[in-house]
Design an enzyme around this catalytic site. Structure first.
Site, PDB file in Angstrom:
ATOM      1  N   GLU A 250       0.693  -1.213   0.014  1.00 58.13           N
ATOM      2  CA  GLU A 250      -0.056   0.101  -0.184  1.00 58.13           C
ATOM      3  C   GLU A 250       0.812   1.211   0.054  1.00 58.13           C
ATOM      4  OE1 GLU A 250      -2.925   1.452  -0.282  1.00 58.13           O
ATOM      5  OE2 GLU A 250      -4.241   0.483   1.164  1.00 58.13           O
ATOM      6  N   ASP A 251       0.216   2.356  -0.558  1.00 55.92           N
ATOM      7  CA  ASP A 251       0.992   3.506  -0.461  1.00 55.92           C
ATOM      8  C   ASP A 251       0.731   4.426   1.072  1.00 55.92           C
ATOM      9  OD1 ASP A 251      -1.754   3.905  -1.097  1.00 55.92           O
ATOM     10  OD2 ASP A 251      -1.375   5.386  -2.475  1.00 55.92           O
TER      11      ASP A 251
ATOM     12  N   ASP B 201      -5.226   5.123   5.524  1.00 53.37           N
ATOM     13  CA  ASP B 201      -5.741   6.241   6.247  1.00 53.37           C
ATOM     14  C   ASP B 201      -6.752   5.910   7.179  1.00 53.37           C
ATOM     15  OD1 ASP B 201      -6.636   8.769   7.143  1.00 53.37           O
ATOM     16  OD2 ASP B 201      -7.590   9.251   5.305  1.00 53.37           O
TER      17      ASP B 201
HETATM   18  P1  5GP Z   1      -8.497   4.263   3.346  1.00 49.28           P
HETATM   19  O1  5GP Z   1      -9.331   3.188   2.986  1.00 49.28           O
HETATM   20  O2  5GP Z   1      -7.360   3.579   4.338  1.00 49.28           O
HETATM   21  O3  5GP Z   1      -8.996   5.427   4.146  1.00 49.28           O
HETATM   22  O4  5GP Z   1      -7.942   4.963   2.182  1.00 49.28           O
HETATM   23  C1  5GP Z   1      -6.941   4.443   1.443  1.00 49.28           C
HETATM   24  C2  5GP Z   1      -6.685   5.241   0.170  1.00 49.28           C
HETATM   25  O5  5GP Z   1      -7.061   6.558   0.269  1.00 49.28           O
HETATM   26  C3  5GP Z   1      -5.251   5.273  -0.144  1.00 49.28           C
HETATM   27  O6  5GP Z   1      -4.802   4.101  -0.803  1.00 49.28           O
HETATM   28  C4  5GP Z   1      -5.539   6.647  -0.980  1.00 49.28           C
HETATM   29  O7  5GP Z   1      -5.643   6.192  -2.301  1.00 49.28           O
HETATM   30  C5  5GP Z   1      -6.222   7.456  -0.549  1.00 49.28           C
HETATM   31  N1  5GP Z   1      -5.796   8.383   0.589  1.00 49.28           N
HETATM   32  C6  5GP Z   1      -5.929   8.673   1.926  1.00 49.28           C
HETATM   33  N2  5GP Z   1      -5.294   9.563   2.498  1.00 49.28           N
HETATM   34  C7  5GP Z   1      -4.664  10.161   1.367  1.00 49.28           C
HETATM   35  C8  5GP Z   1      -3.774  11.092   1.224  1.00 49.28           C
HETATM   36  O8  5GP Z   1      -3.265  11.861   2.218  1.00 49.28           O
HETATM   37  N3  5GP Z   1      -3.217  11.460   0.054  1.00 49.28           N
HETATM   38  C9  5GP Z   1      -3.487  10.799  -1.047  1.00 49.28           C
HETATM   39  N4  5GP Z   1      -3.059  11.177  -2.343  1.00 49.28           N
HETATM   40  N5  5GP Z   1      -4.310   9.919  -1.244  1.00 49.28           N
HETATM   41  C10 5GP Z   1      -4.844   9.438   0.275  1.00 49.28           C
END
Ligand code: 5GP
Length: 192
Positions: free
Chosen positions: A110-111, A114
């Site tokens: 994963e990058d 969040d």
């Molecule tokens: P989660 O399901 O963990 O909330 O979201 C993960 C995805 O949301 C990441 O793979 C990414 O695509 C996007 N995301 C969450 N926070 C950021 C952020 O600070 N910057 C960017 N560019 N994408 C984010």
């Protein structure tokens, strides 16, 4: 800055508020993570890396080259319904795995994590394919991920709760190619 220095600066410099992870820091951390992963999977028949499109592409490429284990690489494309802010945790598979993961050691790449909702869904989905193991490595983790208790075994950096771009991460599909991770200037959002 002299006019010639300005001309040589990359186009994105004007949009970045501050750099939070330099490309050197990222490279150093990637080598460290690879060393740990190599040690943890020593004695296995290797790893199947599963990268999540599109954000994980840069990290996946660098991590794969830093690891010394035998590897295979797969990508999945997942999309959460609704906006990120109100994500319900319902996930659509836009691109599934092309290979059988039965009895394979899977490492999800994963990058950024969040809310952890996408990942939580994936960690329920993958075991139905009977892999030998499933773990997660993420270059970046935001504070919400800690609250959600989503199990990310390998974490590069914990970053503050700000929207970051670069090293694969986008804003409206831009900034993925930045070699560092940075915070965007508010005017970029305001003008979007
Ligand atoms: P989660 O399901 O963990 O909330 O979201 C993960 C995805 O949301 C990441 O793979 C990414 O695509 C996007 N995301 C969450 N926070 C950021 C952020 O600070 N910057 C960017 N560019 N994408 C984010």
């Amino acid at each position: 800055m002299t006019p010639s220095a300005e001309q040589n600066a990359p186009w994105y410099d004007a949009d970045i508020e501050r750099v939070i992870l330099s490309s050197d820091q990222i490279a150093e951390k990637t080598a460290e993570l690879a060393k740990q992963i190599d040690a943890d999977y020593a004695g296995t028949d290797g790893l199947l890396l599963v990268g999540l499109f599109k954000g994980a592409v840069m990290f996946m490429a660098d991590l794969a080259r830093a690891l010394t284990l035998p590897l295979e690489m797969e990508f999945m494309d997942l999309s959460s319904y609704g906006s990120k802010a109100t994500s319900s945790g319902v996930v659509r598979v836009l691109k599934d795995l092309d290979t059988d993961i039965k009895d394979r050691h899977v490492l999800v790449v994963e990058d950024i994590v969040d809310s952890g909702l996408t990942l939580s869904w994936l960690l329920k989905y993958l075991p139905s394919r009977h892999p030998a193991s499933v773990e997660v490595v993420s270059m970046v983790r935001k504070p919400k991920a800690l609250e959600s208790n989503v199990p990310v075994k390998y974490v590069g950096f914990d970053v503050p709760d700000e929207f970051v771009v670069g090293y694969g991460m986008d804003f409206a599909e831009r900034y993925r190619e930045l070699p560092f991770v940075g915070v965007l200037k508010p005017r970029v959002y305001e003008n979007a």
